[in-house]
Design a protein around this motif. Structure first.
Motif, PDB file in Angstrom:
ATOM      1  N   TYR A  45      11.828  22.323  62.551  1.00  0.00           N
ATOM      2  CA  TYR A  45      12.001  22.216  64.165  1.00  0.00           C
ATOM      3  C   TYR A  45      12.760  23.780  63.839  1.00  0.00           C
ATOM      4  O   TYR A  45      13.332  24.257  62.774  1.00  0.00           O
TER       5      TYR A  45
ATOM      6  N   ALA B 183      16.122  25.159  73.214  1.00  0.00           N
ATOM      7  CA  ALA B 183      15.953  23.065  72.493  1.00  0.00           C
ATOM      8  C   ALA B 183      15.486  23.963  71.898  1.00  0.00           C
ATOM      9  O   ALA B 183      14.439  24.774  71.295  1.00  0.00           O
TER      10      ALA B 183
ATOM     11  N   LEU C 118       9.415  21.641  67.605  1.00  0.00           N
ATOM     12  CA  LEU C 118       9.010  20.855  66.423  1.00  0.00           C
ATOM     13  C   LEU C 118       7.753  21.961  66.134  1.00  0.00           C
ATOM     14  O   LEU C 118       7.149  21.858  66.759  1.00  0.00           O
TER      15      LEU C 118
ATOM     16  N   TYR D 298      15.524  23.890  61.305  1.00  0.00           N
ATOM     17  CA  TYR D 298      16.251  22.762  61.476  1.00  0.00           C
ATOM     18  C   TYR D 298      15.294  21.829  60.117  1.00  0.00           C
ATOM     19  O   TYR D 298      13.797  21.859  61.074  1.00  0.00           O
TER      20      TYR D 298
ATOM     21  N   GLN E  92      13.774  17.264  58.829  1.00  0.00           N
ATOM     22  CA  GLN E  92      14.404  16.383  59.847  1.00  0.00           C
ATOM     23  C   GLN E  92      13.165  15.120  59.365  1.00  0.00           C
ATOM     24  O   GLN E  92      12.590  15.268  58.718  1.00  0.00           O
TER      25      GLN E  92
ATOM     26  N   TYR F 180      12.316  11.977  58.982  1.00  0.00           N
ATOM     27  CA  TYR F 180      11.929   9.973  59.613  1.00  0.00           C
ATOM     28  C   TYR F 180      11.233   9.387  59.161  1.00  0.00           C
ATOM     29  O   TYR F 180      10.493   8.876  59.875  1.00  0.00           O
TER      30      TYR F 180
ATOM     31  N   PRO G 244      17.484   8.770  61.756  1.00  0.00           N
ATOM     32  CA  PRO G 244      16.514  10.304  61.706  1.00  0.00           C
ATOM     33  C   PRO G 244      17.840  11.005  61.157  1.00  0.00           C
ATOM     34  O   PRO G 244      18.677  11.103  62.492  1.00  0.00           O
TER      35      PRO G 244
ATOM     36  N   PHE H  21      19.107  14.805  60.471  1.00  0.00           N
ATOM     37  CA  PHE H  21      18.860  16.737  60.098  1.00  0.00           C
ATOM     38  C   PHE H  21      19.499  17.373  59.146  1.00  0.00           C
ATOM     39  O   PHE H  21      20.638  16.326  59.308  1.00  0.00           O
TER      40      PHE H  21
ATOM     41  N   VAL I  45      19.361  13.312  71.306  1.00  0.00           N
ATOM     42  CA  VAL I  45      20.355  14.073  70.620  1.00  0.00           C
ATOM     43  C   VAL I  45      20.130  15.336  71.498  1.00  0.00           C
ATOM     44  O   VAL I  45      20.615  16.320  72.278  1.00  0.00           O
TER      45      VAL I  45
ATOM     46  N   GLN J 229      23.627  18.313  70.314  1.00  0.00           N
ATOM     47  CA  GLN J 229      24.736  19.720  69.089  1.00  0.00           C
ATOM     48  C   GLN J 229      25.788  20.062  70.283  1.00  0.00           C
ATOM     49  O   GLN J 229      25.301  20.471  71.212  1.00  0.00           O
TER      50      GLN J 229
ATOM     51  N   LYS K  39      26.938  24.076  66.277  1.00  0.00           N
ATOM     52  CA  LYS K  39      26.906  23.497  65.213  1.00  0.00           C
ATOM     53  C   LYS K  39      25.534  23.029  64.970  1.00  0.00           C
ATOM     54  O   LYS K  39      24.237  23.295  66.286  1.00  0.00           O
ATOM     55  N   GLY K  40      25.150  21.961  63.856  1.00  0.00           N
ATOM     56  CA  GLY K  40      23.406  20.769  64.394  1.00  0.00           C
ATOM     57  C   GLY K  40      23.705  19.932  65.244  1.00  0.00           C
ATOM     58  O   GLY K  40      23.572  19.545  66.139  1.00  0.00           O
ATOM     59  N   LEU K  41      22.403  19.319  65.080  1.00  0.00           N
ATOM     60  CA  LEU K  41      21.411  18.635  65.542  1.00  0.00           C
ATOM     61  C   LEU K  41      21.918  17.135  65.495  1.00  0.00           C
ATOM     62  O   LEU K  41      21.746  16.951  64.243  1.00  0.00           O
TER      63      LEU K  41
ATOM     64  N   TRP L 262      20.933  12.544  66.173  1.00  0.00           N
ATOM     65  CA  TRP L 262      20.497  11.890  66.730  1.00  0.00           C
ATOM     66  C   TRP L 262      21.354  10.776  67.956  1.00  0.00           C
ATOM     67  O   TRP L 262      22.325  10.596  66.744  1.00  0.00           O
TER      68      TRP L 262
ATOM     69  N   PHE M  87      20.040  16.640  74.528  1.00  0.00           N
ATOM     70  CA  PHE M  87      18.752  16.601  74.817  1.00  0.00           C
ATOM     71  C   PHE M  87      18.048  15.339  75.092  1.00  0.00           C
ATOM     72  O   PHE M  87      17.610  14.804  73.909  1.00  0.00           O
TER      73      PHE M  87
ATOM     74  N   CYS N 136      12.714   7.052  67.283  1.00  0.00           N
ATOM     75  CA  CYS N 136      13.385   6.268  66.156  1.00  0.00           C
ATOM     76  C   CYS N 136      14.191   4.613  65.687  1.00  0.00           C
ATOM     77  O   CYS N 136      15.105   4.580  66.602  1.00  0.00           O
TER      78      CYS N 136
ATOM     79  N   PRO O 200       8.798  12.004  64.461  1.00  0.00           N
ATOM     80  CA  PRO O 200       9.473  13.223  64.754  1.00  0.00           C
ATOM     81  C   PRO O 200       9.336  13.578  66.276  1.00  0.00           C
ATOM     82  O   PRO O 200       8.486  12.556  67.324  1.00  0.00           O
ATOM     83  N   PHE O 201      10.288  14.877  66.997  1.00  0.00           N
ATOM     84  CA  PHE O 201      10.593  14.477  68.022  1.00  0.00           C
ATOM     85  C   PHE O 201       9.940  16.011  68.986  1.00  0.00           C
ATOM     86  O   PHE O 201       9.978  16.862  68.420  1.00  0.00           O
ATOM     87  N   ASP O 202       8.672  15.710  69.758  1.00  0.00           N
ATOM     88  CA  ASP O 202       7.479  16.897  69.358  1.00  0.00           C
ATOM     89  C   ASP O 202       7.904  17.637  71.347  1.00  0.00           C
ATOM     90  O   ASP O 202       7.328  18.372  70.927  1.00  0.00           O
TER      91      ASP O 202
ATOM     92  N   TRP P 152      11.347  18.617  74.080  1.00  0.00           N
ATOM     93  CA  TRP P 152      12.185  18.484  73.836  1.00  0.00           C
ATOM     94  C   TRP P 152      13.265  19.463  76.065  1.00  0.00           C
ATOM     95  O   TRP P 152      11.868  20.194  75.868  1.00  0.00           O
ATOM     96  N   GLY P 153      13.789  18.728  76.161  1.00  0.00           N
ATOM     97  CA  GLY P 153      13.925  18.939  77.653  1.00  0.00           C
ATOM     98  C   GLY P 153      15.325  20.326  76.987  1.00  0.00           C
ATOM     99  O   GLY P 153      15.459  20.499  76.020  1.00  0.00           O
ATOM    100  N   ARG P 154      15.242  21.052  77.733  1.00  0.00           N
ATOM    101  CA  ARG P 154      16.189  22.480  77.639  1.00  0.00           C
ATOM    102  C   ARG P 154      17.834  21.408  77.358  1.00  0.00           C
ATOM    103  O   ARG P 154      18.323  23.170  77.716  1.00  0.00           O
TER     104      ARG P 154
END
Lengths: 107, 122
Positions: free
Chosen positions: A36, A43, A46, A87, A89, A91, A96, A98, B37, B39, B43-45, B47, B95, B101, B108-110, B112-114
């Motif tokens: 990502y 946001a 992908l 990032y 990730q 799956y 999941p 990251f 998800v 954040q 920091k990082g992401l 789930w 998000f 999962c 995968p997360f294809d 995303w919202g804002r």
């Protein structure tokens, strides 16, 4: 839980050059890996799934490779819009996880 | 065009509750599994939770200790996250995303919202 480790944490690259980012899984995840891109205030988006398949609309300069535990994302001829945090990730199964991210910054 | 619009974030005191929403358009909502998800600042992401298309299969990060509940209303094309007993560690951008999962199966997360920001402070 599978641990995902990305390196380096920061990568300084000049526009037009190539960037290579690494991601390592603590156990084999086959090709169940996604990449990502996240720009400040946005946001994640992908880029790559299945370790090497580009998502819809992703330019060909983004190339993913690897399987098992070692993966890489190569960005050829970096454009100004490519400077961001990336990032990986896994799956293969839940949860999941990251990686910690690699920031690609302008050199 | 796929669109996910997150909302409901805000400032809440420790121990308080909040319900996040994610309103979708541009795809067959009930046919897609969805997730949250988060954040934390800088920091990082991480789930948080996933729910199947019909809403009958849900999964959560172990760290949540049963404080969060994911749900959806397919007639309203809306995903929810009810968050209870909030702590400062829950402060983050949340998000919604298309993706899923479970312990045995993940995608995968294809999209995303804002995101919607949750701040936990006294």
């Amino acid at each position: 839980e599978i641990v995902m480790t990305q390196s380096p944490a920061t990568l300084s690259v000049s526009p037009g050059e190539r960037a290579t980012l690494s991601c390592r899984a603590s156990q084999s995840i086959s090709a169940n890996l996604a990449w990502y891109q996240q720009k400040p205030g946005q946001a994640p988006r992908l880029l790559i799934f299945g370790a090497s398949t580009r998502a819809t609309g992703i330019p060909a300069r983004f190339r993913g490779s690897g399987s098992g535990t070692e993966f890489s994302l190569t960005i050829n001829s970096l454009q100004s819009e490519d400077f961001a945090v990336y990032y990986c990730q896994q799956y293969i199964n839940g949860p999941p996880v990251f990686g910690g991210g690699t920031k690609v910054e302008i050199k | 065009e796929v669109q996910l619009l997150d909302s409901g974030g805000g400032l809440v005191k420790p121990g308080g509750s909040l319900r996040l929403s994610c309103t979708a358009s541009g795809f067959a909502f009930s046919g897609y599994a969805l997730s949250w998800v988060r954040q934390a600042p800088g920091k990082g992401l991480e789930w948080v939770s996933s729910i199947s298309g019909p809403g009958d299969d849900t999964h959560y990060a172990d760290s949540l200790r049963g404080r969060f509940t994911i749900s959806r209303d397919n007639s309203k094309k809306t995903l929810y996250l009810q968050m209870n007993s909030l702590t400062v560690e829950d402060a983050a951008m949340y998000f919604c995303a298309i993706g899923f999962c479970s312990p045995a199966l993940c995608f995968p997360f294809d999209h995303w919202g804002r995101g919607t920001r949750v701040t936990v402070s006294s």
